[in-house]
Design an enzyme around this catalytic site. Sequence first.
Site, PDB file in Angstrom:
ATOM      1  N   GLU A   1       0.832  -1.231   0.000  1.00 43.49           N
ATOM      2  CA  GLU A   1       0.000   0.000   0.000  1.00 43.49           C
ATOM      3  C   GLU A   1       0.854   1.264   0.000  1.00 43.49           C
ATOM      4  O   GLU A   1       0.574   2.233   0.692  1.00 43.49           O
ATOM      5  CB  GLU A   1      -0.975  -0.020   1.179  1.00 43.49           C
TER       6      GLU A   1
HETATM    7  C1  LIG Z   1       2.662  -9.278   0.568  1.00 43.09           C
HETATM    8  C2  LIG Z   1       2.281  -8.291  -0.466  1.00 43.09           C
HETATM    9  C3  LIG Z   1       0.949  -8.105  -0.756  1.00 43.09           C
HETATM   10  C4  LIG Z   1       0.565  -7.210  -1.759  1.00 43.09           C
HETATM   11  N1  LIG Z   1      -0.761  -7.091  -2.070  1.00 43.09           N
HETATM   12  C5  LIG Z   1      -1.128  -6.331  -3.136  1.00 43.09           C
HETATM   13  C6  LIG Z   1      -2.494  -6.293  -3.562  1.00 43.09           C
HETATM   14  O1  LIG Z   1      -3.375  -6.887  -2.943  1.00 43.09           O
HETATM   15  N2  LIG Z   1      -2.785  -5.594  -4.683  1.00 43.09           N
HETATM   16  C7  LIG Z   1      -1.840  -4.915  -5.400  1.00 43.09           C
HETATM   17  O2  LIG Z   1      -2.193  -4.320  -6.411  1.00 43.09           O
HETATM   18  N3  LIG Z   1      -0.535  -4.917  -5.002  1.00 43.09           N
HETATM   19  C8  LIG Z   1      -0.167  -5.606  -3.890  1.00 43.09           C
HETATM   20  N4  LIG Z   1       1.148  -5.627  -3.490  1.00 43.09           N
HETATM   21  C9  LIG Z   1       2.142  -4.860  -4.231  1.00 43.09           C
HETATM   22  C10 LIG Z   1       2.649  -3.649  -3.452  1.00 43.09           C
HETATM   23  O3  LIG Z   1       1.664  -2.671  -3.357  1.00 43.09           O
HETATM   24  C11 LIG Z   1       3.919  -3.170  -4.174  1.00 43.09           C
HETATM   25  O4  LIG Z   1       4.904  -4.147  -3.954  1.00 43.09           O
HETATM   26  C12 LIG Z   1       4.400  -1.837  -3.653  1.00 43.09           C
HETATM   27  O5  LIG Z   1       3.530  -0.815  -4.058  1.00 43.09           O
HETATM   28  C13 LIG Z   1       5.816  -1.520  -4.145  1.00 43.09           C
HETATM   29  O6  LIG Z   1       5.946  -1.739  -5.509  1.00 43.09           O
HETATM   30  P1  LIG Z   1       7.193  -2.564  -6.104  1.00 43.09           P
HETATM   31  O7  LIG Z   1       7.316  -3.793  -5.288  1.00 43.09           O
HETATM   32  O8  LIG Z   1       6.992  -2.726  -7.554  1.00 43.09           O
HETATM   33  O9  LIG Z   1       8.434  -1.663  -5.816  1.00 43.09           O
HETATM   34  P2  LIG Z   1       8.989  -0.483  -6.756  1.00 43.09           P
HETATM   35  O10 LIG Z   1       7.896   0.474  -7.055  1.00 43.09           O
HETATM   36  O11 LIG Z   1       9.725  -1.066  -7.895  1.00 43.09           O
HETATM   37  O12 LIG Z   1      10.023   0.181  -5.761  1.00 43.09           O
HETATM   38  C14 LIG Z   1      11.290  -0.421  -5.464  1.00 43.09           C
HETATM   39  C15 LIG Z   1      12.002   0.436  -4.425  1.00 43.09           C
HETATM   40  O13 LIG Z   1      12.209   1.750  -4.948  1.00 43.09           O
HETATM   41  C16 LIG Z   1      11.606   2.707  -4.083  1.00 43.09           C
HETATM   42  N5  LIG Z   1      11.023   3.762  -4.928  1.00 43.09           N
HETATM   43  C17 LIG Z   1      10.204   3.599  -5.995  1.00 43.09           C
HETATM   44  N6  LIG Z   1       9.882   4.783  -6.524  1.00 43.09           N
HETATM   45  C18 LIG Z   1      10.492   5.710  -5.768  1.00 43.09           C
HETATM   46  C19 LIG Z   1      10.542   7.155  -5.791  1.00 43.09           C
HETATM   47  N7  LIG Z   1       9.844   7.859  -6.702  1.00 43.09           N
HETATM   48  N8  LIG Z   1      11.272   7.794  -4.863  1.00 43.09           N
HETATM   49  C20 LIG Z   1      11.957   7.100  -3.910  1.00 43.09           C
HETATM   50  N9  LIG Z   1      11.957   5.751  -3.838  1.00 43.09           N
HETATM   51  C21 LIG Z   1      11.229   5.079  -4.747  1.00 43.09           C
HETATM   52  C22 LIG Z   1      10.564   1.956  -3.295  1.00 43.09           C
HETATM   53  O14 LIG Z   1      10.312   2.572  -2.041  1.00 43.09           O
HETATM   54  C23 LIG Z   1      11.232   0.596  -3.138  1.00 43.09           C
HETATM   55  O15 LIG Z   1      12.130   0.651  -2.055  1.00 43.09           O
HETATM   56  C24 LIG Z   1       1.553  -6.481  -2.466  1.00 43.09           C
HETATM   57  C25 LIG Z   1       2.915  -6.651  -2.142  1.00 43.09           C
HETATM   58  C26 LIG Z   1       3.282  -7.529  -1.150  1.00 43.09           C
HETATM   59  C27 LIG Z   1       4.729  -7.693  -0.825  1.00 43.09           C
END
Ligand SMILES: Cc1cc2nc3c(=O)[nH]c(=O)nc-3n(C[C@H](O)[C@H](O)[C@H](O)COP(=O)(O)OP(=O)(O)OC[C@H]3O[C@@H](n4cnc5c(N)ncnc54)[C@H](O)[C@@H]3O)c2cc1C
Length: 397
Positions: A375
């Site tokens: 989230e």
């Molecule tokens: C257990 C679990 C349940 C989940 N459930 C759902 C669900 O029900 N529905 C759904 O749609 N998604 C779900 N997710 C997905 C979750 O919302 C995403 O993993 C989360 O939003 C982060 O996206 P990402 O993993 O692609 O990381 P990325 O967006 O690729 O980010 C990677 C890293 O870069 C950092 N970062 C990215 N952009 C920036 C910026 N502009 N400035 C500074 N730092 C930045 C982030 O903080 C992170 O440390 C779930 C994830 C998990 C682990």
Amino acid sequence: MSELSPSSLDYTIHVKEEHEEYRKVIRDFSQKLVLPKVQKIESENALEDELVTRLCETGIMGITFPEEYGGAGADNLTLAIAVEELSRVCTALATLVVANYLVSTPIYLFGNEEQKRKYLAPLAKGQKIGAHAMTEAGAGSDVSAITTQAQKVDGGYRITGRKLFITNGDRAHIYLVFARTSPPDPRKRHLGVTAFIVERGAQGLKIGQRLNVIGLRGDQPVELIFEDVFVPEENVLGEIGRGVRIALSTYDRGRIGVAAQGVGIAQAALEAALKYSTQRETFGNKLLSYQQVQFKIAEMVSSVHAARILTYWAASLADQAKPFVKAASIAKIVATEAAERNAHAAMLIMGAYGVSQETGVERLLRDSQVIKTYEGTNDIQRLIVAREVAKEVGFAL
Ligand SMILES: Cc1cc2nc3c(=O)[nH]c(=O)nc-3n(C[C@H](O)[C@H](O)[C@H](O)COP(=O)(O)OP(=O)(O)OC[C@H]3O[C@@H](n4cnc5c(N)ncnc54)[C@H](O)[C@@H]3O)c2cc1C
């Protein structure tokens, strides 16, 4: 007064007898029905259907919605307290609840009357479970980067694409799916994504691999595969092309629930460390008699109180229909990081028992890593806080 030096009234938190009554309902449920099963949930990495059914009977799935839509008409503070209590015992079960609200809340906020009756009511009553499908392999924080397509056809749309890390994806009956209805415009990236309500069993919808993550065993997310899935016109939620707005306003509210999960974990870690340090003796003294342990406990107590007050504050602002976005992000940062710190401190205080799986303290640390991520990661929360503060001083970020 400006937002940067707010009025004392902005900090009002109205906790009433009803809040405590519902806390007791969820505490009772968690202690009696969940606690005896936590080890099994961990080792089998599965939540029993029966336990989910009993959870739904507590009314938690729809507590904040009006009675006409199957809810109890309670406020966001009630939900935060309930999620805190559930997370104190089993964060995975609380995740099932929080994820369900990621479907019911946008239907409540953006749905038409028919959609509310057909989909919100069963979600609120806990008769049906929802899954929110936004994230993809190439799009997490940056939701506008999704590539799942929804093509207009006679009478509706056809959705094709893959969604990753979807909580409740394998048990849901109702999916809220975000897909592109028009190509991305580099100048207005938030436009062109639409939200669709998709029912389980829709032809072409498949549940893919399970993603085993570090924590929340029992409620692991899955991949969802959409192969030309037909969605009727009436299942478009809100306006065409405005799905990102729907998603972001859902997350604004949802992160109060994630903060509450952090409070529950931080509280559980404190309780475990306190109990252990009043019982364990080394060199003829109870651990708590050592100042080094007292300091750790004092830090843990401070963290949990700060996290709880901020979480209740964010919920109270939302309940008073006051601006709450900045407060919700602050609460998420502080509470999820308090969960991590307290879990880590409890592990240290408990020595070998802290790192042993049997005591459940290492689970708290693993769960805290996940709630810091979903989230909106805590980096993204910091960006939101900075953006809101910049807005308050008239600086566009
Ligand atoms: C257990 C679990 C349940 C989940 N459930 C759902 C669900 O029900 N529905 C759904 O749609 N998604 C779900 N997710 C997905 C979750 O919302 C995403 O993993 C989360 O939003 C982060 O996206 P990402 O993993 O692609 O990381 P990325 O967006 O690729 O980010 C990677 C890293 O870069 C950092 N970062 C990215 N952009 C920036 C910026 N502009 N400035 C500074 N730092 C930045 C982030 O903080 C992170 O440390 C779930 C994830 C998990 C682990």
